[in-house]
Design a protein around this motif. Structure first.
Motif, PDB file in Angstrom:
ATOM      1  N   THR A  95      45.691  45.867  34.379  1.00 16.70           N
ATOM      2  CA  THR A  95      45.721  44.570  35.059  1.00 16.70           C
ATOM      3  C   THR A  95      45.845  44.753  36.565  1.00 16.70           C
ATOM      4  N   VAL A  96      46.643  45.719  37.008  1.00 17.53           N
ATOM      5  CA  VAL A  96      46.756  45.998  38.444  1.00 17.53           C
ATOM      6  C   VAL A  96      45.395  46.435  38.993  1.00 17.53           C
ATOM      7  N   ILE A  97      44.711  47.317  38.277  1.00 17.71           N
ATOM      8  CA  ILE A  97      43.390  47.776  38.719  1.00 17.71           C
ATOM      9  C   ILE A  97      42.436  46.588  38.823  1.00 17.71           C
ATOM     10  N   PHE A  98      42.355  45.830  37.757  1.00 18.87           N
ATOM     11  CA  PHE A  98      41.425  44.704  37.690  1.00 18.87           C
ATOM     12  C   PHE A  98      41.748  43.640  38.737  1.00 18.87           C
ATOM     13  N   ALA A  99      43.010  43.254  38.833  1.00 18.99           N
ATOM     14  CA  ALA A  99      43.391  42.204  39.782  1.00 18.99           C
ATOM     15  C   ALA A  99      43.155  42.647  41.226  1.00 18.99           C
ATOM     16  N   THR A 100      43.397  43.909  41.516  1.00 20.39           N
ATOM     17  CA  THR A 100      43.151  44.415  42.874  1.00 20.39           C
ATOM     18  C   THR A 100      41.665  44.382  43.197  1.00 20.39           C
ATOM     19  N   LEU A 101      40.826  44.810  42.255  1.00 12.81           N
ATOM     20  CA  LEU A 101      39.378  44.776  42.480  1.00 12.81           C
ATOM     21  C   LEU A 101      38.885  43.344  42.649  1.00 12.81           C
ATOM     22  N   MET A 155      54.000  37.603  32.672  1.00 10.13           N
ATOM     23  CA  MET A 155      53.950  38.867  33.414  1.00 10.13           C
ATOM     24  C   MET A 155      52.513  39.199  33.794  1.00 10.13           C
ATOM     25  N   PHE A 156      51.572  38.982  32.870  1.00 10.98           N
ATOM     26  CA  PHE A 156      50.148  39.221  33.125  1.00 10.98           C
ATOM     27  C   PHE A 156      49.690  38.414  34.341  1.00 10.98           C
ATOM     28  N   THR A 157      50.037  37.147  34.385  1.00 10.70           N
ATOM     29  CA  THR A 157      49.619  36.322  35.521  1.00 10.70           C
ATOM     30  C   THR A 157      50.421  36.650  36.780  1.00 10.70           C
ATOM     31  N   ALA A 158      51.664  37.095  36.618  1.00 11.37           N
ATOM     32  CA  ALA A 158      52.467  37.485  37.782  1.00 11.37           C
ATOM     33  C   ALA A 158      51.880  38.720  38.466  1.00 11.37           C
ATOM     34  N   ILE A 159      51.353  39.636  37.681  1.00  7.06           N
ATOM     35  CA  ILE A 159      50.694  40.815  38.264  1.00  7.06           C
ATOM     36  C   ILE A 159      49.499  40.363  39.106  1.00  7.06           C
ATOM     37  N   ASP A 184      49.177  37.465  40.621  1.00  8.03           N
ATOM     38  CA  ASP A 184      49.713  36.846  41.838  1.00  8.03           C
ATOM     39  C   ASP A 184      50.192  37.903  42.826  1.00  8.03           C
ATOM     40  N   LEU A 185      50.860  38.929  42.330  1.00  9.50           N
ATOM     41  CA  LEU A 185      51.350  39.995  43.193  1.00  9.50           C
ATOM     42  C   LEU A 185      50.190  40.714  43.888  1.00  9.50           C
ATOM     43  N   CYS A 186      49.131  40.986  43.150  1.00  7.69           N
ATOM     44  CA  CYS A 186      47.953  41.635  43.746  1.00  7.69           C
ATOM     45  C   CYS A 186      47.289  40.722  44.766  1.00  7.69           C
ATOM     46  N   PHE A 187      47.224  39.419  44.483  1.00  8.19           N
ATOM     47  CA  PHE A 187      46.624  38.477  45.429  1.00  8.19           C
ATOM     48  C   PHE A 187      47.445  38.349  46.706  1.00  8.19           C
ATOM     49  N   LEU A 188      48.737  38.581  46.607  1.00  7.23           N
ATOM     50  CA  LEU A 188      49.593  38.514  47.795  1.00  7.23           C
ATOM     51  C   LEU A 188      49.583  39.805  48.600  1.00  7.23           C
ATOM     52  N   THR A 189      49.529  40.938  47.937  1.00 13.13           N
ATOM     53  CA  THR A 189      49.709  42.212  48.634  1.00 13.13           C
ATOM     54  C   THR A 189      48.409  42.910  49.013  1.00 13.13           C
ATOM     55  N   ALA A 190      47.385  42.822  48.178  1.00 13.13           N
ATOM     56  CA  ALA A 190      46.158  43.587  48.440  1.00 13.13           C
ATOM     57  C   ALA A 190      45.413  43.141  49.700  1.00 13.13           C
ATOM     58  N   PRO A 191      45.193  41.848  49.930  1.00 13.12           N
ATOM     59  CA  PRO A 191      44.397  41.478  51.115  1.00 13.12           C
ATOM     60  C   PRO A 191      44.953  41.979  52.443  1.00 13.12           C
TER      61      PRO A 191
END
Length: 190
Positions: free
Chosen positions: A13-19, A130-134, A136-143
Motif C-alpha cells: 500500500t505504501v508503494i502503491f499510494a506513493t506512486l 489503516m489502509f486508507t490512513a496509509i 493519507d500519510l503518503c498524500f501528505l508526505t510524498a509531494p
C-alpha cells in the motif's frame, strides 16, 4: 493491524499510494513544463486504463487470487512512472497514463481485498481504516519530499528515484508476502 499476514499489504500500500500520489501531483505539471499541449489527456488515458482493467478483468481477482496480482499491478504502476521519466511527446505521456491507470485499476481492489480477507472480523473496520490512513500519510508526505527532489535534480530524476525506490520496496515485499500472506489467500480461494 500488526499481524504478519497484513504487513506485506501495508508495504504494498505504501508503494502503491506513493506512486499514485506522485503521478497525481506531478504528471500534468511535468508535461506542461516539457511544453506538451493538452497534458490533461494523461488523465483521460489513466482513467481509461483503470476503468477498462476493472471492467474487462473483474473476475481476474477471483480466478487468479489477490496475492498473484499484486506484483503485476504494482509493476504496471511502476512502468507508468518509468515512462514519465522521458515523456517528451503526447504519445509517451498517454501511454504512461494508460499503463499507470491499468496498474491503479487493478492494484486498489487487490489490496483492499487482501486487507478485508486477512483481517479478523473483529478488527476489519480498523484494518480498512489503516489502509486508507496509509494513503493519507503518503498524500501528505510524498509531494513535498518528491517536490524537493525535483527542485534539486529535475523531474526526470524524481521519477527515476521513485521508480528505483518502488522496485527496492517491491523486492522487500516479495519474501514478506511469501512467508506471511500466500497461505491465507490460497485458503480463501478453496
Amino acid at each position: 493491524l500488526g499481524s504478519a499476514a497484513l504487513r506485506p499489504v501495508w508495504l504494498a500500500t505504501v508503494i502503491f499510494a506513493t506512486l499514485a500520489t506522485l503521478v497525481m501531483t506531478f504528471a500534468t505539471v511535468t508535461a506542461q513544463s516539457r511544453g506538451l499541449e493538452q497534458p490533461a489527456t494523461y488523465w483521460l488515458a489513466y482513467a481509461s486504463g483503470a476503468v477498462c482493467v476493472r471492467l474487462l478483468g473483474a473476475r481476474m481477482l477471483d480466478r487468479i487470487g489477490p496475492s498473484n496480482l499484486v506484483t503485476p499491478a504494482l509493476a504496471a504502476c511502476i512502468a507508468g512512472v518509468f515512462l514519465l521519466i522521458e515523456a517528451n511527446d503526447l504519445t509517451t505521456l498517454r501511454l504512461a497514463g494508460l499503463v499507470g491507470g491499468m496498474g491503479h485499476g487493478l492494484c486498489f481492489p487487490v489490496l483492499a481485498s487482501q486487507v478485508a480477507s486477512r483481517s479478523p472480523d473483529s478488527c476489519r473496520g480498523s484494518a480498512l481504516s489503516m489502509f486508507t490512513a496509509i494513503w493519507d500519510l503518503c498524500f501528505l508526505t510524498a509531494p513535498p519530499l518528491l517536490g524537493e527532489l525535483a527542485d534539486q535534480l529535475g523531474d526526470s530524476a524524481m521519477f527515476a528515484a521513485t521508480v528505483a525506490g518502488a522496485i527496492v520496496l517491491l523486492a522487500l515485499w516479495t519474501p514478506l508476502e511469501h512467508r506471511a500472506g500466500r497461505g491465507q489467500d490460497r485458503e480463501r480461494l478453496r
